[in-house]
Write a protein that holds these residues in place. Structure first.
Motif, PDB file in Angstrom:
ATOM      1  N   ALA A 164       0.916  -1.234  -0.148  1.00 33.73           N
ATOM      2  CA  ALA A 164      -0.033   0.029  -0.143  1.00 33.73           C
ATOM      3  C   ALA A 164       0.854   1.344   0.020  1.00 33.73           C
ATOM      4  O   ALA A 164       0.463   2.144  -0.843  1.00 33.73           O
ATOM      5  N   LYS A 165       2.053   1.390   0.699  1.00 35.89           N
ATOM      6  CA  LYS A 165       2.778   2.362   0.744  1.00 35.89           C
ATOM      7  C   LYS A 165       3.525   2.646  -0.689  1.00 35.89           C
ATOM      8  O   LYS A 165       3.509   3.581  -0.906  1.00 35.89           O
ATOM      9  N   ILE A 166       3.859   1.450  -1.224  1.00 35.39           N
ATOM     10  CA  ILE A 166       4.643   1.638  -2.555  1.00 35.39           C
ATOM     11  C   ILE A 166       3.468   2.334  -3.438  1.00 35.39           C
ATOM     12  O   ILE A 166       3.838   3.219  -4.404  1.00 35.39           O
ATOM     13  N   ALA A 167       2.464   1.660  -3.422  1.00 34.93           N
ATOM     14  CA  ALA A 167       1.332   2.112  -4.438  1.00 34.93           C
ATOM     15  C   ALA A 167       0.832   3.524  -4.125  1.00 34.93           C
ATOM     16  O   ALA A 167       0.779   4.365  -5.257  1.00 34.93           O
ATOM     17  N   GLU A 168       0.941   4.190  -2.795  1.00 34.41           N
ATOM     18  CA  GLU A 168       0.636   5.648  -2.759  1.00 34.41           C
ATOM     19  C   GLU A 168       1.750   6.351  -3.312  1.00 34.41           C
ATOM     20  O   GLU A 168       1.457   7.340  -3.841  1.00 34.41           O
ATOM     21  N   LYS A 169       2.995   6.018  -3.087  1.00 31.98           N
ATOM     22  CA  LYS A 169       4.136   6.546  -3.769  1.00 31.98           C
ATOM     23  C   LYS A 169       4.125   6.725  -5.016  1.00 31.98           C
ATOM     24  O   LYS A 169       4.175   7.818  -6.092  1.00 31.98           O
ATOM     25  N   VAL A 170       3.667   5.815  -5.872  1.00 35.74           N
ATOM     26  CA  VAL A 170       3.476   5.537  -7.299  1.00 35.74           C
ATOM     27  C   VAL A 170       2.557   6.597  -7.806  1.00 35.74           C
ATOM     28  O   VAL A 170       2.594   7.034  -8.814  1.00 35.74           O
ATOM     29  N   THR A 171       1.526   6.620  -7.028  1.00 38.91           N
ATOM     30  CA  THR A 171       0.280   7.596  -7.613  1.00 38.91           C
ATOM     31  C   THR A 171       0.708   9.063  -7.170  1.00 38.91           C
ATOM     32  O   THR A 171       0.547   9.982  -8.139  1.00 38.91           O
ATOM     33  N   ASN A 172       1.418   9.345  -5.981  1.00 40.07           N
ATOM     34  CA  ASN A 172       1.716  10.572  -5.674  1.00 40.07           C
ATOM     35  C   ASN A 172       3.039  11.269  -5.990  1.00 40.07           C
ATOM     36  O   ASN A 172       3.042  12.370  -5.924  1.00 40.07           O
ATOM     37  N   GLY A 173       4.012  10.532  -6.273  1.00 33.97           N
ATOM     38  CA  GLY A 173       5.173  10.743  -6.459  1.00 33.97           C
ATOM     39  C   GLY A 173       6.094  10.735  -5.251  1.00 33.97           C
ATOM     40  O   GLY A 173       5.934  10.656  -4.176  1.00 33.97           O
ATOM     41  N   ILE A 174       7.477  10.945  -5.403  1.00 32.48           N
ATOM     42  CA  ILE A 174       8.550  10.952  -4.425  1.00 32.48           C
ATOM     43  C   ILE A 174       9.443  12.260  -4.610  1.00 32.48           C
ATOM     44  O   ILE A 174       9.951  12.657  -5.502  1.00 32.48           O
ATOM     45  N   LYS A 175       9.407  13.079  -3.218  1.00 30.16           N
ATOM     46  CA  LYS A 175      10.195  14.323  -3.367  1.00 30.16           C
ATOM     47  C   LYS A 175      11.473  13.890  -2.270  1.00 30.16           C
ATOM     48  O   LYS A 175      11.415  13.138  -1.616  1.00 30.16           O
ATOM     49  N   GLU A 176      12.197  15.135  -2.250  1.00 30.97           N
ATOM     50  CA  GLU A 176      13.340  14.936  -1.357  1.00 30.97           C
ATOM     51  C   GLU A 176      12.685  14.812   0.255  1.00 30.97           C
ATOM     52  O   GLU A 176      13.204  14.074   0.826  1.00 30.97           O
ATOM     53  N   SER A 177      11.630  15.375   0.402  1.00 31.32           N
ATOM     54  CA  SER A 177      11.132  15.309   1.661  1.00 31.32           C
ATOM     55  C   SER A 177      10.550  13.710   2.120  1.00 31.32           C
ATOM     56  O   SER A 177      10.600  13.315   3.340  1.00 31.32           O
ATOM     57  N   ASP A 178      10.173  13.055   1.212  1.00 36.73           N
ATOM     58  CA  ASP A 178       9.681  11.674   1.452  1.00 36.73           C
ATOM     59  C   ASP A 178      10.858  10.821   1.704  1.00 36.73           C
ATOM     60  O   ASP A 178      10.817   9.788   2.273  1.00 36.73           O
ATOM     61  N   VAL A 179      12.187  11.267   1.022  1.00 36.77           N
ATOM     62  CA  VAL A 179      13.444  10.612   1.070  1.00 36.77           C
ATOM     63  C   VAL A 179      14.060  10.740   2.446  1.00 36.77           C
ATOM     64  O   VAL A 179      14.547   9.678   3.251  1.00 36.77           O
ATOM     65  N   THR A 180      14.007  12.046   2.974  1.00 33.81           N
ATOM     66  CA  THR A 180      14.339  12.245   4.281  1.00 33.81           C
ATOM     67  C   THR A 180      13.403  11.459   5.451  1.00 33.81           C
ATOM     68  O   THR A 180      13.898  10.897   6.535  1.00 33.81           O
ATOM     69  N   ALA A 181      12.228  11.460   5.042  1.00 34.04           N
ATOM     70  CA  ALA A 181      11.095  10.928   6.026  1.00 34.04           C
ATOM     71  C   ALA A 181      11.479   9.453   6.216  1.00 34.04           C
ATOM     72  O   ALA A 181      11.172   8.852   7.306  1.00 34.04           O
ATOM     73  N   ALA A 182      12.106   8.853   5.063  1.00 35.01           N
ATOM     74  CA  ALA A 182      12.258   7.611   5.193  1.00 35.01           C
ATOM     75  C   ALA A 182      13.671   7.217   5.781  1.00 35.01           C
ATOM     76  O   ALA A 182      14.138   5.910   5.823  1.00 35.01           O
ATOM     77  N   GLY A 183      14.292   8.268   6.510  1.00 38.31           N
ATOM     78  CA  GLY A 183      15.540   8.137   7.008  1.00 38.31           C
ATOM     79  C   GLY A 183      16.715   7.967   6.221  1.00 38.31           C
ATOM     80  O   GLY A 183      17.736   7.548   6.557  1.00 38.31           O
ATOM     81  N   LEU A 184      16.593   8.492   4.977  1.00 36.19           N
ATOM     82  CA  LEU A 184      17.855   8.450   3.947  1.00 36.19           C
ATOM     83  C   LEU A 184      18.417   9.808   4.092  1.00 36.19           C
ATOM     84  O   LEU A 184      17.782  10.854   4.267  1.00 36.19           O
ATOM     85  N   ASP A 185      19.485   9.900   3.204  1.00 32.57           N
ATOM     86  CA  ASP A 185      20.312  11.071   3.275  1.00 32.57           C
ATOM     87  C   ASP A 185      19.703  12.092   2.068  1.00 32.57           C
ATOM     88  O   ASP A 185      19.520  11.424   0.876  1.00 32.57           O
ATOM     89  N   ALA A 186      19.567  13.024   2.283  1.00 26.55           N
ATOM     90  CA  ALA A 186      18.865  14.134   1.325  1.00 26.55           C
ATOM     91  C   ALA A 186      19.839  14.023  -0.194  1.00 26.55           C
ATOM     92  O   ALA A 186      19.310  14.179  -1.105  1.00 26.55           O
ATOM     93  N   ALA A 187      20.993  13.921   0.048  1.00 26.99           N
ATOM     94  CA  ALA A 187      22.141  13.921  -1.014  1.00 26.99           C
ATOM     95  C   ALA A 187      21.590  12.722  -1.916  1.00 26.99           C
ATOM     96  O   ALA A 187      22.023  12.665  -3.257  1.00 26.99           O
TER      97      ALA A 187
END
Length: 702
Positions: A330-353
């Protein structure tokens, strides 16, 4: 069950007495069981009769309603070695002359024998074409009929790929490893199915068009099925120099959107995989289990290596299992629909770089971008393209034992310097060409239909030679059809008459088990048959069916000439001598009819002289009977659809009988137990009296 006192004191045969008392009572149950058995037999008879009548209604009777069954034609030919002919119902009677100039055939191509590969081996289906000496980047252009397709030879392209390429283009193709030859042919005969093959390279425009379209569609993200669709569009147009149509452009846009979605899903999955990897920890239980598994490994370095590999595999397996849960889906499907931004990457605990590795647009934005890219690429293609593949590299076909061919020029097998025949052979496709009563007709099949007559061609005729085809009414076939119908009608009516007029079996009852034991198997069968044969005697439902059959078939029909006809006018009548036949029909003059064989065959005469009247009368009577039987099969509270008898009523009666028998069994069981209890009480009382007498006697004696 209580203990039964069986005459120990009284000396009575208690069991015999109880059996006699119960025998009279069981007679009532036996009567119900007999009714149930007779009803089951009756139901079985009706089922068989229903199947027979419905089969007649659905097949023979249904066919006799239609005029096509009375318009049979036949065709005769003067030379059956050249052709055979079949006349349809709409064929016009007459004689026709046929000249056969050619017969349709398919195109066949047999390659020359292949040489060995670069390392001196013979080829098989897994052999790479580059190992046969073909240059990478070569493009094979195959045109089948009006459809072109192309195959670009890469470093991994094999003989099997070439065979699939031919098959996908609509050809039969195989490689014989023993003969070391390709065998290629069109699937259908006729010149319109001929094919041609050439080899070349992409033009500058062609290569640019391929690169742009590959990028626009995102070819690396397509499934094998989608890739096949892409190739059928792009390479076909590229090979023929055709512009991409609007319909094909729409298909490419759909593929591009699907490709973008697939890439988005891959990135979203990778985002969560990386997030899970970053936070993953091993439990002490997992570590202990892994270390225990390799506790016997003595080499420290090897042991450490195996433990680390096992931990890595465990980590990977756990993460993949998490990604497969409904939550992460469900999480993956939601991202496929809405897209992924830098804020989504940092929210996942990953480096913004690292955001650029995972970022993508929303589904709507991706759709617009993908469709726009295809629109631009196709527009540039259609503006610049003339022919996307050059035709200047055909000599490379020799590596496949082939040479450039157009399918129109036959090629005989060449002989090499040593006198051996091993070259390519081409047999071109041919069309059927016949001259039918002076008119030239063509076909891509070995048969051709002309004015309702199908000509199946077997050989060509010599110059000036013709084959005569004569079409006439097939009176015998129509007569046989009518005769078969009358025979089946008589068979059903005779069966119903037999059941309805059967002798009474009122004095016959269903045999008991004891009665069966006293008789032979043959005697039992005869006894039961006597009962079964009488079960539909004077049956009202059967009477109604018999009446329906006879009334409709003995009715009249007004023909288009204004005259009224019955079967008698066609020479079809009932017996003049045997009134017990019950309305069976006879065809006067028919050789198989014992009573009327010597009469004039009026039906055959009318089929020859006035077939339309015969058709109108019989189809009219058949239609009337068909409609009447259809009404008889209507659903009611007593019967189901497509049923001529009261099947619902019988099923209900059987259910009632079964319940009544069950009730009687319980009642009789209780009654029998009561009798035994009474006798047991009597035995107990007698035993007490006898005991008292014995005691008294002992006192008096003393």
């Amino acid at each position: 069950m209580p203990i039964r006192m069986t005459g120990l004191t009284s000396g009575l045969d208690t069991e015999s007495i109880v059996n006699q008392l119960m025998s009279a009572q069981r007679t009532k149950q036996t009567k119900v069981e007999n009714k149930k058995q007779k009803l089951e037999w009756k139901q079985e008879i009706w089922k068989g009769l229903n199947t027979k009548i419905y089969g007649f209604y659905k097949d023979s009777l249904s066919k006799m309603k239609y005029s096509s069954n009375y318009a049979t034609k036949k065709a005769a030919v003067s030379d059956s070695t050249k052709l055979t002919a079949t006349a349809g119902t709409n064929a016009a009677a007459g004689s026709y002359k046929v000249e056969i100039k050619s017969i349709a055939s398919a195109q066949y191509v047999t390659s020359a024998k292949l040489g060995t590969t670069k390392d001196g081996k013979t080829a098989d289906t897994k052999t790479k074409l580059t190992d046969l000496g073909m240059a990478s980047g070569t493009v094979l252009n195959l045109k089948v009929g009006n459809k072109s397709s192309a195959l670009e030879i890469g470093d991994s392209t094999t003989i099997e790929d070439f065979i699939k390429f031919c098959s996908n283009a609509g050809l039969n193709a195989t490689f014989d490893t023993k003969q070391q030859r390709f065998f290629i042919s069109s699937k259908n005969s006729g010149s319109e199915n001929s094919f041609e093959l050439s080899a070349g390279k992409y033009t500058t425009n062609g290569q640019t068009a391929i690169n742009n379209l590959n990028d626009a569609v995102g070819i690396s993200n397509l499934t094998s099925e989608q890739k096949s669709t892409y190739d059928s569009i792009v390479y076909s147009d590229l090979a023929s120099g055709s512009k991409i149509s609007d319909d094909d452009k729409a298909k490419l846009k759909t593929l591009a959107v699907s490709s973008a979605d697939a890439e988005a899903k891959s990135k979203a999955t990778e985002l969560y995989r990386a997030s899970l990897e970053k936070t993953y920890t091993f439990s002490q239980t997992d570590i202990d289990a892994i270390e225990k598994k390799y506790k016997d490994v003595t080499d420290a370095d090897e042991k450490s290596k195996k433990i680390e590999e096992a931990k890595a595999e465990k980590k990977k397996s756990d993460i993949e299992a998490q990604l497969a849960t409904d939550d992460y889906k469900a999480k993956i499907a939601e991202k496929v629909t809405n897209g992924i931004k830098e804020s989504d990457v940092t929210a996942a605990g990953l480096d913004a770089a690292d955001a650029s590795k995972y970022e993508f647009e929303s589904a709507d934005e991706r759709k617009n971008i993908a469709e726009g890219a295809v629109e631009t690429a196709v527009g540039n293609y259609n503006t610049a393209i003339d022919k996307g593949i050059t035709d200047d590299n055909s000599s490379v076909l020799e590596k496949l034992g082939l040479e450039k061919f157009d399918g129109k020029t036959p090629l005989s097998e060449k002989t090499d310097s040593a006198g051996n025949k091993s070259g390519m052979v081409l047999t071109k496709a041919e069309d059927t060409e016949v001259v039918y009563n002076g008119a030239t007709l063509k076909s891509n099949n070995t048969s051709i239909e002309v004015a309702g007559v199908t000509l199946n061609l077997l050989g060509t005729t010599a110059a000036g030679e013709t084959v005569n085809v004569t079409v006439s009414n097939d009176t015998s076939a129509v007569y046989d059809t009518i005769k078969e119908f009358i025979t089946e009608y008589n068979s059903i009516l005779k069966t119903m008459n037999t059941y309805y007029g059967a002798a009474s079996a009122s004095s016959y009852e269903v045999l008991t088990d004891d009665q069966k034991k006293a008789m032979s198997d043959d005697e039992v069968d005869k006894w039961n048959t006597k009962i079964k044969d009488s079960l539909l005697r004077r049956d009202s439902t059967l009477s109604g069916l018999i009446s329906t059959m006879k009334t409709n078939m003995m009715g009249t029909v007004t023909a288009s000439n204004g005259k009224t006809y019955s079967l008698a006018n066609l020479g079809i009548t009932t017996s003049a001598n045997n009134y017990n036949e019950g309305g069976l029909l006879h065809i006067k003059g028919d050789e198989d009819d014992d009573e009327f064989a010597d009469s004039t065959n009026t039906l055959m005469q009318m089929l020859e002289e006035d077939p339309d009247t015969v058709k109108e009368v019989l189809s009219g009577l058949a239609s009337n009977l068909y409609d009447s039987l259809n009404k008889k099969m209507g659903t009611t509270t007593l019967s189901s659809a497509l049923t001529f008898y009261n099947d619902k009523e019988m099923a209900s009666q059987l259910s009632d009988y079964k319940k009544e028998i069950s009730d009687w069994e319980s009642k009789l069981s209780d009654m029998e137990e009561k009798y035994y209890s009474q006798f047991s009480a009597m035995e107990t009382a007698l035993a007490k009296i006898q005991s008292q007498q014995n005691t008294l006697s002992s006192y008096l004696g003393s």
